[in-house]
Design a protein around this motif. Structure first.
Motif, PDB file in Angstrom:
ATOM      1  N   UNK A 153       2.484  16.621 -27.629  1.00  0.00           N
ATOM      2  CA  UNK A 153       1.650  17.426 -28.544  1.00  0.00           C
ATOM      3  C   UNK A 153       2.063  17.190 -29.994  1.00  0.00           C
ATOM      4  N   UNK A 154       1.290  17.790 -30.900  1.00  0.00           N
ATOM      5  CA  UNK A 154       1.461  17.466 -32.320  1.00  0.00           C
ATOM      6  C   UNK A 154       2.659  18.139 -32.987  1.00  0.00           C
ATOM      7  N   UNK A 155       3.466  18.881 -32.210  1.00  0.00           N
ATOM      8  CA  UNK A 155       4.711  19.416 -32.792  1.00  0.00           C
ATOM      9  C   UNK A 155       5.800  18.340 -32.759  1.00  0.00           C
ATOM     10  N   UNK A 156       5.523  17.234 -32.054  1.00  0.00           N
ATOM     11  CA  UNK A 156       6.569  16.225 -31.812  1.00  0.00           C
ATOM     12  C   UNK A 156       6.548  15.127 -32.869  1.00  0.00           C
ATOM     13  N   UNK A 157       7.727  14.641 -33.225  1.00  0.00           N
ATOM     14  CA  UNK A 157       7.836  13.590 -34.250  1.00  0.00           C
ATOM     15  C   UNK A 157       7.131  12.309 -33.813  1.00  0.00           C
ATOM     16  N   UNK A 158       7.131  12.048 -32.507  1.00  0.00           N
ATOM     17  CA  UNK A 158       6.560  10.779 -32.025  1.00  0.00           C
ATOM     18  C   UNK A 158       5.047  10.690 -32.270  1.00  0.00           C
ATOM     19  N   UNK A 159       4.435  11.822 -32.535  1.00  0.00           N
ATOM     20  CA  UNK A 159       2.996  11.825 -32.836  1.00  0.00           C
ATOM     21  C   UNK A 159       2.753  11.482 -34.307  1.00  0.00           C
ATOM     22  N   UNK A 160       3.743  11.722 -35.141  1.00  0.00           N
ATOM     23  CA  UNK A 160       3.545  11.545 -36.589  1.00  0.00           C
ATOM     24  C   UNK A 160       4.285  10.344 -37.173  1.00  0.00           C
ATOM     25  N   UNK A 161       5.388   9.936 -36.537  1.00  0.00           N
ATOM     26  CA  UNK A 161       6.191   8.834 -37.092  1.00  0.00           C
ATOM     27  C   UNK A 161       5.952   7.569 -36.275  1.00  0.00           C
ATOM     28  N   UNK A 162       5.828   6.438 -36.984  1.00  0.00           N
ATOM     29  CA  UNK A 162       5.579   5.169 -36.305  1.00  0.00           C
ATOM     30  C   UNK A 162       6.753   4.858 -35.379  1.00  0.00           C
ATOM     31  N   UNK A 163       6.481   4.653 -34.053  1.00  0.00           N
ATOM     32  CA  UNK A 163       7.607   4.315 -33.166  1.00  0.00           C
ATOM     33  C   UNK A 163       7.754   2.797 -33.033  1.00  0.00           C
ATOM     34  N   UNK A 164       6.644   2.045 -33.211  1.00  0.00           N
ATOM     35  CA  UNK A 164       6.697   0.584 -33.276  1.00  0.00           C
ATOM     36  C   UNK A 164       7.419  -0.007 -32.074  1.00  0.00           C
ATOM     37  N   UNK A 165       7.154   0.570 -30.904  1.00  0.00           N
ATOM     38  CA  UNK A 165       7.817   0.092 -29.690  1.00  0.00           C
ATOM     39  C   UNK A 165       6.908   0.277 -28.496  1.00  0.00           C
ATOM     40  N   UNK A 166       7.419   0.008 -27.280  1.00  0.00           N
ATOM     41  CA  UNK A 166       6.565   0.031 -26.086  1.00  0.00           C
ATOM     42  C   UNK A 166       6.439   1.421 -25.464  1.00  0.00           C
ATOM     43  N   UNK A 167       6.112   2.420 -26.275  1.00  0.00           N
ATOM     44  CA  UNK A 167       6.008   3.783 -25.740  1.00  0.00           C
ATOM     45  C   UNK A 167       4.549   4.243 -25.809  1.00  0.00           C
ATOM     46  N   UNK A 168       3.983   4.552 -24.634  1.00  0.00           N
ATOM     47  CA  UNK A 168       2.610   5.048 -24.581  1.00  0.00           C
ATOM     48  C   UNK A 168       2.641   6.573 -24.580  1.00  0.00           C
ATOM     49  N   UNK A 169       2.230   7.161 -25.702  1.00  0.00           N
ATOM     50  CA  UNK A 169       2.204   8.629 -25.807  1.00  0.00           C
ATOM     51  C   UNK A 169       0.792   9.100 -25.464  1.00  0.00           C
TER      52      UNK A 169
END
Ligand code: NAD
Length: 532
Positions: A370-386
């Motif tokens: 959800x949008x409280x998480x950093x991974x939604x807002x910061x570029x992870x630039x890796x193989x993570x499917x959110x």
């Protein structure tokens, strides 16, 4: 210039190693400001002659560059694989293919895009007006590490075709492959008798890039993080030097309840896992509608678990290689830890593959995001499917737009009207329907972002013209030569100018007619007073 970016001593070196095997690749010079200025001066000297070449001469060089790229295809890919850790297929599709397509575009359309363009001269009917596209001089290119061949060639091709010299600062993480790539371009120039010094590569850390920005280069094309993009813009303000900033993205993919799910799953896998997600237009957030959510998650999880990972030049075929930059793995771990602490669940991958080497991160599927998480807002630039669940089109659009980035975006639906309706509301530089990132392969389209994704456009007519001094030229249409003079100003001059404005810009025939009598009377008075 900040202390952090003070030029380093030119005797310093930077080490290079293969991300997949950790084998050393050598040491490269860390170039200081004097070395960078010297590179710009060399390119500038060569550009004087290159800037006067015809489009036919530039096309001949581009054709040879294309031929050499095809001849050296495998060597180019192997160098990219060793330097960046990606697979041969990732190199073939992500590095070489777009470069070939870009060369094809400039061969087919470059002259049309850059030849002088007639414009309306408006009320100055006696004048002709045109726009000419002249070389800027020397263009500075600052490259990231994700696609070392592409990141050097893709800005160099339009810059050269537009008549410029090029000085490229390659990434400190992928310096080793720069030399064969530079030689490829130089060989194409040499083959037609042009000075190979037209293209220069400089190596080093951020300070070397910063030195290029203030070196006197005529324009800077920077590709990298928003953080460094801001610094580049600040340093460029000293010139001022024009900048194009390509700063990454947080691309959303929206999967509607009527999407072709097989296709959406395949594209999601490609969008997230190609080159281990180290792509500016990688898919970073997937909003899936309720009705297809469970099935989508089931299929991508099974798909991610099937992918094979390992050293790309090893004995067996792998789908995913290594991460290029060691620090990127720390960033991914930090973002995953934050997401998990806030309730997200990992369904595949999730932990560094230390058994393969220090720079491997596996294809990962993350749900309950959800949008409280950093991974939604910061570029992870890796193989993570959110993956995020949404219950309506409006919710998907609102959440997709809840980002400071705005590079690419995609929508999956079988309904064309729905696709257009959603696409029209997404705040991004590019939207692709029923595909991901493919806008980059259509080289006639401009490429770039809004928000913190950047400023300016590369590719297409816009990208070619961005390498030019867009010059306005006004000529005589009739052999009059004589202009209108208001000097010396007469008592009637202001009234006459106002009346003429009314005649030209009045609203409709009646609005204009009101001013005709005044204009005629004042014109006659003006002529009389100038004669007396
Ligand atoms: P980065 O910003 O760390 O470095 C990019 C380049 O800038 C490097 O060559 C670096 O040495 C140089 N640099 C660093 N500080 C500088 C300064 N102050 N002045 C001038 N140059 C400086 O980025 P990176 O980690 O190499 O690349 C990853 C980033 O690039 C991601 O954000 C990614 O999304 C972005 N990217 C964007 C696009 C695009 O087209 N939009 C394409 C590829 C990568």
């Amino acid at each position: 210039m900040t202390t952090e970016h003070a030029p380093q001593a030119s005797t310093a070196t930077l080490p290079a190693h293969e991300p997949a095997t950790q084998s050393p690749l050598g040491e490269f010079p860390v170039m200081d400001a004097a070395a960078v200025r010297d590179a710009v001066a060399r390119a500038r000297r060569a550009q004087r002659a290159w800037g006067t070449t015809t489009f036919a001469q530039r096309r001949a060089v581009m054709r040879t560059l294309m031929d050499l790229t095809l001849e050296r295809h495998e060597a180019i890919c192997r160098a990219a694989v060793r330097d960046s850790g990606k697979t041969m297929v990732d190199a073939a599709l992500g590095e070489v293919f777009p470069v070939l397509e870009k060369i094809r575009y400039v061969l087919a359309h470059g002259e049309r895009d850059l030849r002088p363009e007639r414009r309306s001269s408006g009320i100055l009917a006696q004048k002709g007006a045109r726009v000419e596209f002249h070389p800027l001089g020397v263009v500075g290119v600052i490259c990231p590490w994700n696609f070392p061949f592409h990141n050097l060639l893709c800005p160099a091709v339009p810059a050269l075709f537009a008549g410029n010299g090029v000085v490229a600062k390659v990434s400190e993480h992928t310096t080793w492959s720069a030399e064969p790539y530079l030689e490829l371009i130089r060989d194409a120039l040499r083959a037609h008798g042009h000075d190979p010094e037209l293209v220069q590569v400089v190596s080093g850390y951020g300070a070397t890039g910063s030195a290029l920005v203030t070196s006197g280069a005529d324009k800077i094309f920077f590709t990298g993080s928003p953080h460094n993009g801001r610094k580049v813009m600040e340093a460029a303000s000293q010139g001022p030097t024009d900048v194009v900033l390509e700063l990454g993205g947080k691309d959303p993919m929206i999967v509607c309840d009527d999407a072709d799910l097989d296709h959406a799953v395949e594209q999601a896998m490609l969008g997230v896992f190609t080159a281990c997600g180290q792509m500016c237009v990688g898919v970073e957030r997937i909003y899936v509608m309720d009705a297809v959510y469970d099935e989508f998650v089931r299929r991508v999880t099974a798909g991610a678990k099937r992918l094979r990972q390992g050293a790309p030049l090893g004995d067996s075929v792998v789908d995913c290689g290594a991460m290029t930059m060691p620090r990127q793995l720390d960033i991914i771990e930090e973002l995953l830890a934050d997401a998990k602490a806030k309730g997200a669940r990992v369904l595949a991958g999730g932990e560094r593959r230390r058994d393969l080497g220090p720079q491997f991160f596996p294809p990962t599927v993350l749900v309950d995001v959800d949008h409280s998480m950093r991974i939604v807002h910061e570029e992870q630039f890796g193989p993570v499917m959110s993956i995020l669940r949404v219950s309506s089109e409006d919710e998907a659009i609102r959440l997709a737009n809840d980002t400071a980035y705005g590079l690419g975006s995609s929508v999956f639906t079988k309904d064309r009207r729905r696709a257009d309706r959603i696409a029209g509301q997404l705040r991004s530089g590019m939207t692709v329907i029923n595909d991901y990132g493919i806008a980059y392969m259509i080289q006639s389209l401009p490429f770039g972002g809004v928000g913190i994704s950047g400023i300016g456009r590369i590719n297409g007519r816009e990208g070619l013209r961005a390498c030019c001094n867009t010059k306005a030229v006004v000529t005589d249409r009739l052999p009059l030569g004589k202009g209108v003079s208001v000097y010396p100003i007469q008592p009637t001059t202001y009234g006459l100018v106002r009346a003429i404005c009314g005649v030209v810009y009045g609203n409709g025939v009646r609005g204009r007619a009101r001013h005709v009598a005044d204009a005629a009377r004042l014109f006659a008075a003006e002529v009389r007073s100038r004669r007396s």
